[in-house]
Motif scaffolding. Structure first.
Motif, short mmCIF file in Angstrom:
data_model
loop_
_atom_site.label_atom_id
_atom_site.label_comp_id
_atom_site.label_asym_id
_atom_site.label_seq_id
_atom_site.Cartn_x
_atom_site.Cartn_y
_atom_site.Cartn_z
N PRO A 110 0.91 -1.23 -0.03
CA PRO A 110 -0.02 0.03 0.13
C PRO A 110 1.01 1.36 -0.02
N HIS A 111 2.07 1.14 0.14
CA HIS A 111 2.92 2.50 0.08
C HIS A 111 3.82 2.67 -1.27
N GLY A 112 4.23 1.43 -1.76
CA GLY A 112 5.13 1.82 -3.00
C GLY A 112 6.67 1.62 -3.10
N LEU A 113 7.11 1.01 -1.74
CA LEU A 113 8.39 0.46 -1.71
C LEU A 113 8.61 -0.56 -2.77
N GLU A 114 9.77 -0.81 -3.39
CA GLU A 114 10.14 -1.63 -4.27
C GLU A 114 9.68 -3.07 -4.07
N ALA A 115 9.00 -3.47 -5.02
CA ALA A 115 8.59 -4.90 -5.19
C ALA A 115 8.51 -5.32 -6.54
N GLU A 116 8.75 -6.37 -6.89
CA GLU A 116 9.00 -6.79 -8.33
C GLU A 116 7.93 -6.83 -9.06
N ASN A 117 6.50 -6.96 -8.61
CA ASN A 117 5.44 -6.91 -9.65
C ASN A 117 4.53 -5.96 -9.15
N HIS A 118 5.14 -4.78 -8.78
CA HIS A 118 4.30 -3.52 -8.41
C HIS A 118 4.72 -2.55 -9.54
N TYR A 119 3.81 -2.22 -10.29
CA TYR A 119 3.95 -1.40 -11.35
C TYR A 119 2.42 -0.74 -11.92
N THR A 120 2.72 0.31 -12.62
CA THR A 120 1.31 0.88 -13.19
C THR A 120 1.96 1.51 -14.81
N THR A 121 1.09 2.30 -15.15
CA THR A 121 1.54 3.07 -16.32
C THR A 121 1.15 4.58 -15.99
N ALA A 122 1.57 5.40 -17.04
CA ALA A 122 1.33 6.99 -16.50
C ALA A 122 -0.10 6.88 -16.85
N TYR A 123 -0.84 6.38 -17.70
CA TYR A 123 -2.34 6.63 -18.28
C TYR A 123 -3.03 5.91 -17.00
N ASP A 124 -2.71 4.67 -16.59
CA ASP A 124 -3.40 4.05 -15.66
C ASP A 124 -3.40 4.93 -14.36
N LEU A 125 -2.20 5.29 -13.87
CA LEU A 125 -2.28 6.31 -12.69
C LEU A 125 -2.93 7.53 -13.05
N GLY A 126 -3.08 7.95 -14.15
CA GLY A 126 -3.79 9.15 -14.41
C GLY A 126 -5.27 9.07 -14.24
N ILE A 127 -5.93 7.68 -14.83
CA ILE A 127 -7.06 7.43 -14.64
C ILE A 127 -7.71 7.28 -13.18
N ILE A 128 -6.66 6.56 -12.36
CA ILE A 128 -7.03 6.30 -10.82
C ILE A 128 -7.15 7.83 -10.33
N ALA A 129 -6.11 8.76 -10.56
CA ALA A 129 -6.17 9.94 -9.95
C ALA A 129 -7.42 10.73 -10.44
N VAL A 130 -7.91 10.98 -11.59
CA VAL A 130 -9.06 11.42 -11.93
C VAL A 130 -10.22 11.09 -11.30
N TYR A 131 -10.30 9.42 -10.88
CA TYR A 131 -11.51 9.33 -9.87
C TYR A 131 -11.14 9.83 -8.57
N ALA A 132 -10.32 9.72 -8.01
CA ALA A 132 -9.47 9.91 -6.80
C ALA A 132 -10.23 11.53 -6.51
N MET A 133 -9.79 12.34 -7.60
CA MET A 133 -10.18 13.82 -7.35
C MET A 133 -11.73 14.08 -7.55
N SER A 134 -12.45 12.94 -8.01
CA SER A 134 -13.96 13.11 -7.78
C SER A 134 -14.69 12.88 -6.40
N LEU A 135 -13.67 12.31 -5.40
CA LEU A 135 -14.19 12.11 -4.03
C LEU A 135 -13.92 13.41 -3.27
N PRO A 136 -14.81 13.99 -2.82
CA PRO A 136 -14.63 15.44 -2.05
C PRO A 136 -13.98 15.17 -0.81
N GLU A 137 -13.84 13.94 0.03
CA GLU A 137 -12.80 13.94 0.98
C GLU A 137 -11.30 13.87 0.65
#
Length: 371
Positions: free
Chosen positions: A152-179
């Motif tokens: 849950p934190h992002g420290l190095e792990a072999e199978n822990h990855y994303t893409t710029a696009y994926d992270l972008g759509i995750i962030a777009v959704y996050a910013m729809s949450l008022p909290e």
């Protein structure tokens, strides 16, 4: 050489306006980057946007999403010894210390606390491993199909990855949450410190909040394999953008350049107002043969100059509708296409009630048509 330079300068001055702007496409230092419109998710800029890369502490955006969606921010969390000993950045949580989930959320996003991330994961899922699986599953539901979490934190792990696009759509959704928006826009937060006569003061590590006048979030990240990573958000006159830069030596400069590119090269175009009459639809066995369909909400898009002229609209309605139909019923969509790419849609709703026709009405309608 002077003659060549003079010719080149003259050539640039004579370029059409559209081409002149096109030459100003951002030259970012990031290995991968993307710029998205917050409302529609339209890609305004991309560079290696689908390349799988580590994302360091920007991982915590998904951790925050699950914490908020749990609806349990008021719950008290007891910090385990394992959580208190996690390496890297932290909030200096002590084993046995109790914090509300909301306090941990601020420690997670402002101070990038790996200990806070671990405590959240253990409280909500029972273990880091189970929580990571929930993170991956939720990312897939949001459309981030090339993302996998192992912690849950992002420290190095072999199978822990994303893409710029994926992270972008995750962030777009996050910013729809008022909290979420409230937390990431906070510059400073005071939370309790059990057993001490003073509180912890958490300062937001997102320098963009001070560097860029329209900035309103989101999250920094760094590990040696991932390099400098940053997910940023901004809002100018009600128009929100989200940017992602991964492995970006100049992440602040890259982010500001992307934001300025978006606001300069695109403009917000209102296309449809809520309640606008868009079409009529046939109704089967109704007290009226047709019903008016209107837009269920406002629709706008970030567009380049003259793009509005080439948009294409398609209606998706299963006609005939079967009576009864109630005003406000969503009965289809109007889809907006740019070429062959579907870039937005607006729901179609019935503007009025259409009752079901009884036997007498059906006979009257039959003979009326017959004669």
């Amino acid at each position: 050489m002077r003659k060549i330079l003079a010719v080149l300068l003259l050539f640039c001055l004579l370029l059409p306006a559209g081409l002149a702007v096109a030459m100003e496409t951002p030259d970012v230092t990031a290995r991968a980057a993307v710029l998205l419109d917050q409302e529609t998710g339209r890609i305004l800029f991309s560079k290696n946007a689908h390349e799988r890369l580590p994302m360091a502490s920007t991982t915590k955006i998904m951790t925050a999403i699950l914490a908020i969606e749990s609806g349990r921010l008021d719950e008290m969390v007891t910090v385990s010894e394992y959580a208190s000993l996690v390496e890297g950045s932290g909030v200096d949580l002590d084993a046995g210390e109790q914090k509300t989930l909301e306090e941990l959320l601020y420690g997670l996003m402002l101070r990038s606390g790996n200990d806070a991330a671990t405590a959240i994961a253990e409280h909500l899922a029972g273990s880091v491993e189970k929580f990571a699986r929930q993170m991956t599953r939720r990312a897939g539901e949001l459309g981030a199909a090339q993302t996998r979490f192992e912690n849950p934190h992002g420290l190095e792990a072999e199978n822990h990855y994303t893409t710029a696009y994926d992270l972008g759509i995750i962030a777009v959704y996050a910013m729809s949450l008022p909290e979420f928006r409230e937390v990431v826009a906070t510059s400073e937060k005071r939370i309790s410190w059990t057993g001490r006569p003073y509180d912890r003061i958490l300062y937001n590590q997102n320098k963009l909040l001070d560097m860029y006048e329209y900035a309103d979030g989101i999250k920094t990240g760094w590990t040696t394999p991932a390099g400098r990573c940053f997910v940023g958000s901004s809002n100018k006159d009600g128009w929100g953008l989200v940017s992602v830069v991964l492995n970006a030596p100049q992440m602040w400069e890259d982010t500001i350049e992307l934001m300025e590119f978006g606001y300069s090269y695109y403009h917000w175009e209102p296309l449809v107002e809520e309640g606008r009459h868009l079409k009529t639809a046939q109704v089967e066995r109704g007290t009226a043969d047709r019903v008016t369909l209107v837009a269920g909400n406002d629709l706008g898009l970030p567009l380049k100059e003259n793009e509005a002229d080439v948009l294409r609209y398609e209606f998706n309605v299963a006609e005939p509708l079967r009576a009864p139909v109630s005003a406000g019923d969503e009965v289809g969509t109007m889809e907006v296409y740019f070429g062959t790419q579907r870039i937005a849609e607006v729901p179609l709703v019935a503007a009025s009630d259409v009752g079901r026709r009884g036997l007498f009405g059906a006979l009257r309608n039959f003979f009326g048509r017959l004669f």
